[in-house]
Design a protein around this motif. Sequence first.
Motif, mmCIF file in Angstrom:
data_model
loop_
_atom_site.group_PDB
_atom_site.id
_atom_site.type_symbol
_atom_site.label_atom_id
_atom_site.label_comp_id
_atom_site.label_asym_id
_atom_site.label_seq_id
_atom_site.Cartn_x
_atom_site.Cartn_y
_atom_site.Cartn_z
ATOM 1 N N PHE A 9 -49.744 -26.808 -1.192
ATOM 2 C CA PHE A 9 -48.529 -27.047 -0.422
ATOM 3 C C PHE A 9 -48.751 -26.545 1.004
ATOM 4 N N ASP A 10 -48.948 -27.464 1.944
ATOM 5 C CA ASP A 10 -49.305 -27.029 3.293
ATOM 6 C C ASP A 10 -48.098 -26.918 4.235
ATOM 7 N N TRP A 64 -43.764 -26.368 4.171
ATOM 8 C CA TRP A 64 -42.577 -26.032 3.377
ATOM 9 C C TRP A 64 -41.337 -26.101 4.259
ATOM 10 N N GLY A 65 -40.198 -26.400 3.637
ATOM 11 C CA GLY A 65 -38.933 -26.209 4.312
ATOM 12 C C GLY A 65 -38.574 -24.726 4.296
ATOM 13 N N HIS A 66 -37.505 -24.388 4.991
ATOM 14 C CA HIS A 66 -37.069 -22.986 5.055
ATOM 15 C C HIS A 66 -36.423 -22.540 3.743
ATOM 16 N N PRO A 102 -42.022 -18.453 -7.538
ATOM 17 C CA PRO A 102 -41.669 -19.867 -7.407
ATOM 18 C C PRO A 102 -41.921 -20.644 -8.699
ATOM 19 N N GLN A 135 -36.992 -20.958 -6.455
ATOM 20 C CA GLN A 135 -37.329 -19.548 -6.634
ATOM 21 C C GLN A 135 -36.054 -18.774 -6.934
ATOM 22 N N ILE A 165 -39.553 -27.231 -5.158
ATOM 23 C CA ILE A 165 -39.927 -25.952 -5.755
ATOM 24 C C ILE A 165 -38.711 -25.048 -5.656
ATOM 25 N N TYR A 175 -36.768 -25.140 -2.329
ATOM 26 C CA TYR A 175 -37.633 -25.530 -1.227
ATOM 27 C C TYR A 175 -38.149 -26.954 -1.437
#
Lengths: 107, 118
Positions: B105-106, B108-110, B45, B39, B37, B94
Amino acid sequence: DIQMTQSPSSLSASVGDRVTITCRASQRISTYLNWYQQKAGEAPKLLIYAASSLHGGVPSRFSGSGSGTDFTLTISSLQPEDFATYYCQQSYSPPLTFGGGTKVDIK
Amino acid sequence: QVQLQESGPGLVKPSETLSLTCTVSGGSTNTFYWSWIRQPPGKGPEWIGYIYYSGSTNYNPSLKSRVSILVDTSNNQFSLKLSSVTAADTAVYYCARHRSLAGHFDYWGHGTLVTVSS
């Protein structure tokens, strides 16, 4: 593509206020609707999934409702840590799409 | 606790290929769905695409001709390649997990900022 429209795009509120954010889908998506909170410089965090199910660890002041095309995120009593941008997202059909966001700031 | 971490160059030249890797810890890429994803600054996003642990993929039609997502289950990683980039591809990228095709989406990366500039 399914278009997701959020309103308002921004709002100002005070601590303790009840806040409602609306999300509308361009076609019926049953309850395949999720809500995320994003603070500046951070990744979005899941709040609500399947329109009304609270994700683990999310405070109970957050709630979601709706089905079909119209959905609502409610914060029952706004807390200082809730000032952020909120996004809805449909998971009914790829391409998965997000709303434009609602920024909640301090009045 | 599942953790995702994006890695890759923060600066890519126009017309070149953007390459990012997402490393998963505390969980396995041998199950579930794994998405990229992005942004753009100041915007919402945009879902790029996902890969299922079996290797099947689904891409956003707006990017499909330029995107490739692969999974390396032996190293618990999945990757993104986006070709022929322009300034419009500048964004925070992301990686994220979802349990099902129609899931949320439970994790996520930073996120990692990729700037396209010469």
